[in-house]
Structures are given as structure tokens and as C-alpha cells.
Design a protein around this motif. Sequence first.
Motif, PDB file in Angstrom:
ATOM      1  N   HIS A   1      -6.599  -0.899  -7.176  1.00  0.00           N
ATOM      2  CA  HIS A   1      -5.734  -1.974  -6.689  1.00  0.00           C
ATOM      3  C   HIS A   1      -6.468  -2.722  -5.571  1.00  0.00           C
ATOM      4  O   HIS A   1      -7.001  -2.103  -4.645  1.00  0.00           O
ATOM      5  CB  HIS A   1      -4.420  -1.410  -6.150  1.00  0.00           C
TER       6      HIS A   1
ATOM      7  N   THR B   1      -7.172   7.350  -7.553  1.00  0.00           N
ATOM      8  CA  THR B   1      -6.641   6.017  -7.235  1.00  0.00           C
ATOM      9  C   THR B   1      -7.352   5.452  -6.015  1.00  0.00           C
ATOM     10  O   THR B   1      -7.475   6.133  -4.992  1.00  0.00           O
ATOM     11  CB  THR B   1      -5.121   6.068  -6.959  1.00  0.00           C
TER      12      THR B   1
ATOM     13  N   LEU C   1       2.305   1.793  -3.411  1.00  0.00           N
ATOM     14  CA  LEU C   1       1.330   2.277  -4.388  1.00  0.00           C
ATOM     15  C   LEU C   1       1.027   3.762  -4.186  1.00  0.00           C
ATOM     16  O   LEU C   1       0.888   4.512  -5.167  1.00  0.00           O
ATOM     17  CB  LEU C   1       0.037   1.462  -4.274  1.00  0.00           C
TER      18      LEU C   1
ATOM     19  N   VAL D   1      -5.779  -5.489  -2.643  1.00  0.00           N
ATOM     20  CA  VAL D   1      -4.779  -6.214  -1.861  1.00  0.00           C
ATOM     21  C   VAL D   1      -5.496  -7.309  -1.075  1.00  0.00           C
ATOM     22  O   VAL D   1      -6.297  -7.016  -0.179  1.00  0.00           O
ATOM     23  CB  VAL D   1      -4.026  -5.268  -0.902  1.00  0.00           C
TER      24      VAL D   1
ATOM     25  N   ILE E   1      -7.325   2.085  -3.441  1.00  0.00           N
ATOM     26  CA  ILE E   1      -6.627   0.884  -2.978  1.00  0.00           C
ATOM     27  C   ILE E   1      -7.508   0.210  -1.934  1.00  0.00           C
ATOM     28  O   ILE E   1      -7.839   0.813  -0.909  1.00  0.00           O
ATOM     29  CB  ILE E   1      -5.255   1.232  -2.368  1.00  0.00           C
ATOM     30  N   THR E   2      -7.889  -1.029  -2.180  1.00  0.00           N
ATOM     31  CA  THR E   2      -8.758  -1.766  -1.262  1.00  0.00           C
ATOM     32  C   THR E   2      -7.982  -2.912  -0.632  1.00  0.00           C
ATOM     33  O   THR E   2      -7.386  -3.734  -1.333  1.00  0.00           O
ATOM     34  CB  THR E   2      -9.987  -2.328  -2.010  1.00  0.00           C
TER      35      THR E   2
ATOM     36  N   VAL F   1      -8.042   4.795   0.451  1.00  0.00           N
ATOM     37  CA  VAL F   1      -7.816   3.416   0.900  1.00  0.00           C
ATOM     38  C   VAL F   1      -9.097   2.940   1.561  1.00  0.00           C
ATOM     39  O   VAL F   1      -9.662   3.641   2.409  1.00  0.00           O
ATOM     40  CB  VAL F   1      -6.635   3.317   1.881  1.00  0.00           C
TER      41      VAL F   1
ATOM     42  N   VAL G   1       0.828  -1.212   0.000  1.00  0.00           N
ATOM     43  CA  VAL G   1       0.000   0.000   0.000  1.00  0.00           C
ATOM     44  C   VAL G   1       0.858   1.256   0.000  1.00  0.00           C
ATOM     45  O   VAL G   1       0.611   2.198  -0.776  1.00  0.00           O
ATOM     46  CB  VAL G   1      -0.977  -0.004   1.188  1.00  0.00           C
TER      47      VAL G   1
END
Length: 475
Positions: free
Chosen positions: A304, A251, A114, A306, A253-254, A220, A111
Amino acid sequence: MTTFLGMPATAPRGVGHLRGDQPFPRAAHDALGNSQMRRNLRHATTTIRGKSGRVIAELPDWQRLRDAGSAIKADVMSRLPELLIQLEARVTGAGGVVHWAADANEANRIVTGLVRQTGSERVIKVKSMATQEIGLNEALEDAGITPVETDLAELIVQLGDDKPSHILVPAIHRNRSEIREIFLRAMPGVDPALTDDPPVLAAAARRYLRETFLSTSVAVSGANFAIADTGTLGVVESEGNGRMCLTLPDTLITVMGIEKVLPTWRDLEVFLQLLPRASTGERMNPYTTMWTGVTPGDGPQNFHLVLLDNGRSAVLADTVGRQALHCIRCSACLNVCPVYERTGGHAYGSVYPGPIGAVLSPQLTGIEDNASLPYASSLCGACFDACPVKIDIPSMLVHLRNKAPHSPAERAAMAAAAYTMSRPRLYASAQRAAKMARIVGRRGRGLPPPLSGWTAGRDLPEFPKQTFRDWWAQR
């Protein structure tokens, strides 16, 4: 890539929030002295229980929904590798990027890397148990990146330099007067004349967050569910902050625990009925956001996912303990637990408090690192009755107690008991001798030293005047 499905490693030490600084009994003893916290908890859990009970009573098929939820989760656990590989293929095909994280350290590296690639020095966050579990905020701060919690309760915890104490309502241990003091002390630009009226407090948080939503390019999140056959991710919430985080930034991010996957959209239908009623006492969540990969010109243009293990494969390897992975994070078990209501969440030492934490945390970390948590229960069974997916928490607590390390004295006592009970004559003699315990024990209600430690917190049952064996022999 260093992750392989089925690798039963526990969560690493020194990172994240799964291990407490002290055993539960000691932490609970300290918590019991905080009368204000106990009042806050009692009021909040009583309110949530009442709301939840009313909306559950509206559904004539609630028990059938529970059965369905339990069956779907059992099916998922039986073929988890297959479903995760399918999910990866669908997310990738829809323009997303999938990363596999064996543990908290790897997830945090992914993370932070990224975020650095975007050049952003700040991220906005949707409430996420998984990111709390791995200590992502601390990792981001160490990398010079500022995380901003946008859920109101999480924001209160963050500004108060505090720790969450409830799965659904992290600041449940705070009342509105305490929240006002936190805002006055730590929230930039707050009105000095701020009152503790809830709408006023919410408006202050909204003003503080609005500029952040519009000027931050990276978000996030966690995920409540993922659909394997379409690659769709979902977040449910009540405030709208999640919708902002999931749609405005460039962007997204998960970070998602691998157990959150579901096979199909039809399976999701069951959980969208179970989760809001069991958690917030609502018929449906005010905000349900679903997204599949990347759509040009609409929403985040970089996605993204994760997939986090961090001990989950170790839990899956235990055919009894794997039920803990069925949890949908509704917190219903916390709201009915007499132990949690009196000690609060901090005493558990983990981001997962209450009954589910008492069975999940020891398995994620290894039982040795959380050996006292399976004993943080009266085994009353209220958690099992409340769980919308019918997780048998009491049975798992007993299972984990058997796996926990025991002192040499306790092992010797249990061995002696087993030896005695397997020999009828010796057992009969022990029954007769046990009657003397009332005479020499504490006020007739305990056992003499060294066994007095066992009865210090327990009353022995009244011994019958005549044993069954004596009664039988006379006839």
C-alpha cells in the motif's frame, strides 16, 4: 476520497509534530543552557562535515550534479499532478494499492485501518520523516498497535521517550554514555553489564530487534524517491534494518510525501550521487532497496502506498516558497548551520529542524503557527552553499519574514521608515539626527528607548563623520 490535487490546505493542528510548544527564541534560550548537548552536537556535526567534504571533493562535476538536481526538482514541481497520477497508475498496475491522504488525520486513519485488517498488533518501522510528521506512532498506539522503530537512532529516541533532533541522525544530541543508560532502563532483556562501547551498544540493539523482524507481519516505511514511469519506490539507508522491513513482512505500507516523486530512473541516477555524499559522507548508501508493486513469492505480498499532502499543496502554491519541496532530506544544511549547532533540533519545535525546517515547517502549518522560525537564522548563506539541490534557503527566510505577522509597533516603525526614505529632504534630516544616537544610546552602541529593544542584540554600525550627501554638496 477527499483529496484533490492543488487544494492548498495547511497541516491540521493537534496532530503530528510540526508545531512546538513555545516560540523558537524561548526554546533556544533554554537549549543554550545545556552544555552537554552543545558538546554532543558540535562533535557530531564537525565529524559529518569533514566526511562529507572529503567525498564531495572527489567529484570534479559536483556543481553540475547540483545544477542537475535543482533542475529536476523544479521540473517535478511544475508538473506534480501529472507525475503523481502516472505514479498511481504504475503502482496499481504492478499490484499495489494507492491511497491519497489530504492531511495527517487522514493518513493516520488509512494506516491504522490497513494494519487492523491484517490482524497484527505490532508493526516494524523504517526511519521515516513523513510518519514522524503526522504522528503515526501515537495514532498506532491509540489504536492498540505497537510500533517498533528499527533504525538505531530512532530506536534510541523511542526507548528514551524523546524527540528526534536531526533529520539524518535523530539521536545526535545523545552521547554513548546516555545511550547506555537508555538501553539499561528501557530495552527488554538487556545485559546489566552493558558498556558504552559503540559495537556493544549496536549488538544489544541487534539482539533486541532480531526476533521482532522475524515475527512481525506488517512494516511501515517512508520513501526517499518514487519513479513515476515505472511505479518503483526506493529507500536508502546505512544499517540494513530497512532492507529487513522492506522484504520480510507480508504487508508493506509506505507513507510518502507527494514531493518525493521523480519522472524517470535516469533522474534517480543524479540523486543517488548527491544524497549519500551530502548526508552521511559516503560515496553510495550501503543499502539501496527498490521495489515495484508486488512480486508473487518474493517480498511483501500486499503493498500500500499512501500519498501524503499535509500542507504540501499550500507550499506548492507559493512560487518562492515551493523551493522547500526540493529538499531530499540530506541534512547538509543542519550540519553547517551555526544556529542549529548551538541550539539543537528540539528548539525548532518541529520534526524538521535547522535551516530547511525554518522554511518548510512555517509553510506546512501556515506562517502564523511558526512565525518565529524564519528568524532562526543569521542569513550567513552556509545552508545554500551546502545544499545538494541548491535550495536558496536565505532568500526564502527573507520571503517568509515578510509574510510573518508583525506587532503594531514594528509595523508603525517600518511605515515611518518607508515614509522617511521616500522623501529626500526628510531623509537627509534623519541622517543628521541619527548621529545623536551614539550620544544618548547604550554606551554609544545602541538606541534609546523605545528603540533599545532593536539594539539589545545588535550593534549599530559606526556613523560616518560626513554623509555622502554632505560630501556631494561640498563639491
